[in-house]
Write a protein that holds these residues in place. Structure first.
Motif, short mmCIF file in Angstrom:
data_model
loop_
_atom_site.label_atom_id
_atom_site.label_comp_id
_atom_site.label_asym_id
_atom_site.label_seq_id
_atom_site.Cartn_x
_atom_site.Cartn_y
_atom_site.Cartn_z
N ASN A 61 2.38 -32.30 63.62
CA ASN A 61 3.37 -31.24 63.74
C ASN A 61 3.33 -30.30 62.52
OD1 ASN A 61 5.07 -30.47 65.89
ND2 ASN A 61 6.88 -30.83 64.63
N ILE A 62 2.11 -30.06 62.05
CA ILE A 62 1.91 -29.14 60.93
C ILE A 62 1.61 -27.77 61.54
CG2 ILE A 62 0.52 -28.66 58.86
CD1 ILE A 62 -0.08 -31.84 59.08
N GLY A 63 2.68 -27.03 61.78
CA GLY A 63 2.56 -25.80 62.54
C GLY A 63 2.32 -24.57 61.72
N LEU A 64 2.36 -24.71 60.40
CA LEU A 64 2.18 -23.56 59.51
C LEU A 64 1.55 -24.03 58.22
CD1 LEU A 64 2.75 -20.52 58.91
CD2 LEU A 64 4.97 -21.24 58.02
N CYS A 65 0.63 -23.23 57.70
CA CYS A 65 -0.03 -23.58 56.45
C CYS A 65 -0.34 -22.30 55.67
CB CYS A 65 -1.30 -24.38 56.69
SG CYS A 65 -2.65 -23.45 57.48
N VAL A 66 -0.61 -22.48 54.40
CA VAL A 66 -1.26 -21.44 53.61
C VAL A 66 -2.73 -21.79 53.59
CG1 VAL A 66 -1.54 -20.42 51.33
CG2 VAL A 66 0.75 -20.85 52.21
N ALA A 67 -3.56 -20.88 54.09
CA ALA A 67 -5.00 -21.11 54.21
C ALA A 67 -5.73 -20.16 53.28
CB ALA A 67 -5.45 -20.92 55.65
N THR A 68 -6.78 -20.63 52.66
CA THR A 68 -7.39 -19.89 51.56
C THR A 68 -8.66 -19.14 51.95
OG1 THR A 68 -8.78 -21.74 50.83
CG2 THR A 68 -6.55 -21.61 49.92
N LEU A 69 -8.90 -18.11 51.14
CA LEU A 69 -10.22 -17.56 50.89
C LEU A 69 -10.61 -18.04 49.50
CD1 LEU A 69 -9.53 -13.85 51.95
CD2 LEU A 69 -10.50 -15.65 53.38
N ILE A 70 -11.87 -18.42 49.30
CA ILE A 70 -12.29 -18.89 47.99
C ILE A 70 -13.76 -18.61 47.78
CG2 ILE A 70 -12.57 -21.23 48.92
CD1 ILE A 70 -11.92 -22.26 46.07
N ALA A 71 -14.07 -17.90 46.68
CA ALA A 71 -15.47 -17.62 46.32
C ALA A 71 -15.51 -17.29 44.84
CB ALA A 71 -16.03 -16.47 47.15
N ARG A 72 -16.07 -18.17 44.05
CA ARG A 72 -16.13 -17.98 42.60
C ARG A 72 -17.31 -17.09 42.20
NH1 ARG A 72 -17.06 -22.91 41.15
NH2 ARG A 72 -14.89 -23.56 40.83
N TYR A 73 -17.03 -16.13 41.32
CA TYR A 73 -18.10 -15.36 40.66
C TYR A 73 -18.37 -16.01 39.31
CZ TYR A 73 -19.70 -11.81 37.31
OH TYR A 73 -20.35 -11.15 36.29
N VAL A 74 -19.62 -16.29 39.02
CA VAL A 74 -19.99 -16.91 37.75
C VAL A 74 -20.94 -16.00 36.96
CG1 VAL A 74 -19.61 -19.29 38.49
CG2 VAL A 74 -21.83 -18.24 38.91
N LYS A 75 -20.59 -15.76 35.71
CA LYS A 75 -21.48 -15.00 34.84
C LYS A 75 -22.68 -15.87 34.46
CE LYS A 75 -17.69 -12.22 33.02
NZ LYS A 75 -16.92 -11.80 31.83
N LYS A 76 -23.70 -15.26 33.89
CA LYS A 76 -24.94 -15.98 33.58
C LYS A 76 -24.71 -17.18 32.68
CE LYS A 76 -27.94 -11.93 34.13
NZ LYS A 76 -28.86 -10.98 33.47
N ASP A 319 -3.12 -44.85 52.41
CA ASP A 319 -2.36 -44.89 53.65
C ASP A 319 -2.41 -43.57 54.42
OD1 ASP A 319 -0.93 -43.70 51.61
OD2 ASP A 319 0.98 -44.66 52.07
N LEU A 320 -3.40 -42.73 54.09
CA LEU A 320 -3.61 -41.49 54.84
C LEU A 320 -5.03 -41.47 55.38
CD1 LEU A 320 -2.39 -37.94 54.09
CD2 LEU A 320 -4.83 -38.27 54.49
N ASP A 321 -5.15 -41.48 56.70
CA ASP A 321 -6.46 -41.38 57.35
C ASP A 321 -6.77 -39.95 57.74
OD1 ASP A 321 -8.90 -42.47 58.56
OD2 ASP A 321 -7.94 -41.98 60.47
N THR A 322 -5.77 -39.25 58.27
CA THR A 322 -5.90 -37.83 58.57
C THR A 322 -4.63 -37.12 58.13
OG1 THR A 322 -4.88 -37.65 60.77
CG2 THR A 322 -7.15 -38.50 60.67
N ILE A 323 -4.66 -35.81 58.19
CA ILE A 323 -3.50 -35.02 57.79
C ILE A 323 -2.27 -35.33 58.64
CG2 ILE A 323 -4.06 -33.04 59.27
CD1 ILE A 323 -3.23 -31.24 56.88
N ALA A 324 -2.47 -35.86 59.84
CA ALA A 324 -1.34 -36.23 60.70
C ALA A 324 -0.45 -37.29 60.06
CB ALA A 324 -1.84 -36.72 62.06
N ASP A 325 -1.02 -38.07 59.13
CA ASP A 325 -0.25 -39.13 58.48
C ASP A 325 0.79 -38.60 57.50
OD1 ASP A 325 -1.37 -41.40 59.76
OD2 ASP A 325 -3.16 -41.20 58.52
N LEU A 326 0.86 -37.29 57.30
CA LEU A 326 1.97 -36.74 56.53
C LEU A 326 3.31 -37.05 57.19
CD1 LEU A 326 0.60 -33.21 55.47
CD2 LEU A 326 0.77 -35.28 54.06
#
Length: 360
Positions: A61-76, A319-326
């Motif tokens: 019953n996890i009907g809403l989440c904050v979902a990410t964009l993620i991409a790191r820029y690394v200098k030399k 005691d958590l197998d999947t996110i449903a176990d929340l």
């Protein structure tokens, strides 16, 4: 599968698109199918141990989440993995956004960007069906992919509603976990526009210097989507009591993550196991309790699991197998003395109150 008569849960940090595009996981599959597909694979440390799919979110019953964009820029000079230019990092986030759009077209997800959309979505999840889409609020974890301030404005138009200036190591706009230093001129320029646009500042991952500089110059809404307590696990990734009190004073909400090394002291990567360290969801509540003691109430704690953020069942509560176990949390919180009102606040109420205040 959809779960009836269970409380709505909001998870305020999930790297869904990263799992889809970098881990090549089809989140429309079941967890069992993904684990079977990954059996014997060794390119990622959590292969075969994933916990998050759309069906498991619905089961919990996890009907809403904050979902990410993620991409790191690394200098030399930066030895961390990442993209070699900000433009490449921006392109990666655009690919991730395209995946979210594809999931919207498929009916799996719906993007939430304002109060009207939030209220409409919550009404749907009052009586969900197997076809009810999961809501997501778009967040950027680490701002290095923002090539220019104009790119931030473009991201806002695409639905971006929260941003964490740093991730791991040194960054363009702030310094993150395991790094030191402030936000500098570029960081201040970014935060000024973040505030102007009404984007939420995610303080997660900011190193101490950058955290305090950001607090000095940013006057908008701030949360910590997935952050635990330094008093319980002493590492710079965690926030000190002083930092937590600062967030509390700003009416922030702090989401508790489930990465083992952030939950219990002495975790050794590749050696420790959830069972050997007696790691359970109770450890999550320990961190929540600590924040409640600092605040004097339960108005600032919530869930930000970071599940499948580069780790799986090998490095999360036993005691958590999947996110449903929340869904085990309500009873555990009740046993720990939380009232029903407080439990509802932890599961969804605190986040919703924050969003209403930020978006009004």
């Amino acid at each position: 599968m959809v779960t009836k008569n269970k409380p709505l849960i909001l998870d305020f940090h999930l790297d869904l698109s990263m799992n889809a595009l970098e881990w090549n996981r089809d989140l429309t599959w079941s967890v069992a199918e993904i684990r079977a597909k990954e059996k014997g694979m060794t390119d990622k440390p959590d292969r075969g141990n994933g916990t998050v799919t759309f069906s498991e979110m619905r089961a919990g019953n996890i009907g809403l989440c904050v979902a990410t964009l993620i991409a790191r820029y690394v200098k030399k000079s930066n030895k961390l993995p990442g993209w070699n230019s900000p433009e490449q990092a921006w392109a990666q986030t655009q690919g991730q956004l395209a995946w979210y759009r594809a999931m919207e077209e498929k009916g799996q997800l719906v993007q939430i960007t304002n109060l009207a959309g939030l209220d409409s979505h919550l009404q749907l999840w009052g009586n969900p069906t197997i076809d009810t889409p999961i809501g997501y609020i778009l967040s950027l974890e680490g701002a290095d992919s923002i090539v220019t301030i104009n790119h931030l404005e473009r991201a806002y138009e695409q639905g971006l509603r929260a941003i964490g200036p740093a991730h791991y190591g040194p960054g363009t706009y702030a310094q993150g976990t395991d790094a030191t230093g402030g936000i500098g001129v570029k960081g201040k320029e970014l935060l000024k526009e973040v505030e102007n646009l009404g984007i939420i500042l995610d303080a997660t991952h900011l190193c101490d210097n950058s955290f305090w500089e950001a607090m000095d110059c940013f006057h908008g809404h701030v949360w910590a989507s997935h952050q635990n307590c330094r008093a319980l696990v002493n590492h710079n990734r965690q926030f000190s009591d002083e930092q937590l009190k600062e967030l509390i004073s700003r009416n922030a909400v702090i989401g508790s993550p489930l990465d083992a090394w952030m939950m219990v002291s002495g975790w050794e990567r590749g050696k420790s196991t959830p069972r050997s360290t007696r790691l359970s969801l109770e450890s999550m509540i320990d961190h929540m309790d600590h924040i409640c003691q600092l605040a004097g109430n339960a108005n600032h704690i919530a869930i930000g699991t970071d599940l499948d953020g580069g780790f799986g069942t090998e490095q999360c509560p036993a005691d958590l197998d999947t996110i449903a176990d929340l869904q085990k949390l309500p009873n555990m919180l009740a046993i720990r003395g939380y009232s029903q009102d407080d439990i509802s606040s932890v599961l969804h109420g605190n986040w919703l109150r924050f969003l209403r205040r930020a978006w009004e």
